[in-house]
Design a protein around this motif. Sequence first.
Motif, mmCIF file in Angstrom:
data_model
loop_
_atom_site.group_PDB
_atom_site.id
_atom_site.type_symbol
_atom_site.label_atom_id
_atom_site.label_comp_id
_atom_site.label_asym_id
_atom_site.label_seq_id
_atom_site.Cartn_x
_atom_site.Cartn_y
_atom_site.Cartn_z
ATOM 1 N N ALA A 132 0.691 -1.002 -0.151
ATOM 2 C CA ALA A 132 -0.053 0.032 -0.022
ATOM 3 C C ALA A 132 1.147 1.175 -0.074
ATOM 4 O O ALA A 132 2.014 0.968 1.078
ATOM 5 C CB ALA A 132 -1.109 0.026 1.573
ATOM 6 N N LEU A 133 1.012 2.088 -1.076
ATOM 7 C CA LEU A 133 1.813 3.000 -1.178
ATOM 8 C C LEU A 133 0.443 4.870 -0.810
ATOM 9 O O LEU A 133 -0.677 4.275 -1.095
ATOM 10 C CB LEU A 133 1.768 3.654 -2.289
ATOM 11 C CG LEU A 133 2.541 2.343 -3.699
ATOM 12 C CD1 LEU A 133 3.257 2.167 -4.808
ATOM 13 C CD2 LEU A 133 4.592 2.376 -2.504
ATOM 14 N N GLU A 134 0.870 5.475 0.351
ATOM 15 C CA GLU A 134 0.452 6.729 0.068
ATOM 16 C C GLU A 134 1.257 7.444 -0.463
ATOM 17 O O GLU A 134 0.448 8.576 -0.736
ATOM 18 C CB GLU A 134 1.250 6.763 1.744
ATOM 19 C CG GLU A 134 0.704 5.901 3.078
ATOM 20 C CD GLU A 134 1.002 6.411 4.690
ATOM 21 O OE1 GLU A 134 1.041 7.485 4.676
ATOM 22 O OE2 GLU A 134 1.018 5.763 5.289
ATOM 23 N N HIS A 135 2.145 7.160 -1.244
ATOM 24 C CA HIS A 135 2.570 9.281 -2.055
ATOM 25 C C HIS A 135 2.595 8.326 -3.948
ATOM 26 O O HIS A 135 2.385 7.387 -4.068
ATOM 27 C CB HIS A 135 4.538 8.990 -1.701
ATOM 28 C CG HIS A 135 4.743 9.664 -0.635
ATOM 29 N ND1 HIS A 135 3.807 10.317 0.134
ATOM 30 C CD2 HIS A 135 4.664 8.879 0.273
ATOM 31 C CE1 HIS A 135 4.013 10.401 1.300
ATOM 32 N NE2 HIS A 135 5.262 9.703 2.306
ATOM 33 N N GLY A 136 1.981 9.441 -4.553
ATOM 34 C CA GLY A 136 1.840 8.936 -6.043
ATOM 35 C C GLY A 136 2.867 9.921 -6.525
ATOM 36 O O GLY A 136 3.666 10.057 -6.093
ATOM 37 N N PRO A 137 2.465 10.289 -7.615
ATOM 38 C CA PRO A 137 4.028 10.929 -8.392
ATOM 39 C C PRO A 137 4.172 12.579 -8.284
ATOM 40 O O PRO A 137 5.243 12.871 -8.440
ATOM 41 C CB PRO A 137 2.814 11.520 -9.905
ATOM 42 C CG PRO A 137 1.603 10.316 -9.485
ATOM 43 C CD PRO A 137 1.288 9.874 -7.954
ATOM 44 N N GLU A 138 3.675 12.690 -7.039
ATOM 45 C CA GLU A 138 4.241 13.744 -6.746
ATOM 46 C C GLU A 138 5.384 14.212 -5.560
ATOM 47 O O GLU A 138 5.951 14.999 -5.807
ATOM 48 C CB GLU A 138 3.103 15.244 -5.131
ATOM 49 C CG GLU A 138 3.396 14.600 -4.370
ATOM 50 C CD GLU A 138 2.440 12.922 -3.954
ATOM 51 O OE1 GLU A 138 2.392 12.664 -3.250
ATOM 52 O OE2 GLU A 138 1.999 12.165 -5.530
#
Length: 337
Positions: free
Chosen positions: A52-58
């Motif tokens: 599970a990832l909390e961060h995206g492209p930002e």
Amino acid sequence: MHHVAVLALPGVYPFELGIPARVFGALGRLYEVVTCGTGAGSVPTREDFAIALEHGPEAVAEADTVIIPPFDLSSLLQTGEPPAEAVEVLDRMRPGARLVSICTASFLLASMGLLDGRRAATHWHQADLMRRLYPRVEVDPDVLFVDEGRVLTSAGAASGVDACLHLLRRDHGAEAANRAARACVVPPWRDGGQAQYIERPVPEDGEAGTSATREWALRRLDRPLSAAELARHARMSERTFARRFRQETGTSPGRWLTAQRVARARDLLEGTDLPVDRIAADVGFATAASLRRHLHAAIGVAPLAYRRTFRAASPGGPERDGAAPGAGPARRTIVEA
């Protein structure tokens, strides 16, 4: 603080995914490492679980260094095109940010044209495939990693550790990298390249090895050591010794000795103020000119430039000859053996 984004693409390999956080995290607050995806949410791994990832492209857009672990290449290899979502995310990298691939993630960089005209590393098992698919890439199947300045590529699996330690060394000097290596219980610098791990025939029963002779030689690098002398110590003929040595190390005794002498010279350049001619004698090179030639062939810099790089990069380290902090060669290719 240096911001590192680790981009997890579908089918990511969990072992390699965790390397950057473990290595950079060993230096505490000097680095912030975040794991991100092409979007926040769940990403399948190569194994039987998802993450599970909390961060995206930002996270990529804000990063000083972006690291891509290996992932499922089946779609890329079938279509010849890089995943559109990965390209879109990497296009958000800010100017000057570093881009690092671990293992076969170099195929993504090659498919985007980012390795054209560059030397690059990938897993030795896939080196021929990369050559066929991307003829404009100069693939080196032996080295553990290649530093081309803003773009770095590393070889199979654990070579990601070597590449991350190299970046620590480049950013903060040898002492910091050594500290991180001790915390991770790994060698700060691995001698040799991928050649030593390529599949080789199993030695015949009863056939002696060369490891004891290698240890013996390492204690005598300041002396001239001939192939005949090494073979005598191993109690083998020169021909048998050379064959066994190559089977075990992936290189010849002469090239191995040179690599060990260069490695010892680097340690002395980083950690002492000894003059270059004294270091040359201590590591077994006949002259300072010989040391300069071999060091330049291995890492592309002269001894004094190498010393300035790490003295300037070390926190609080002296700057010499007007070198700017962190100054170093614009292009460094790391070649072992």
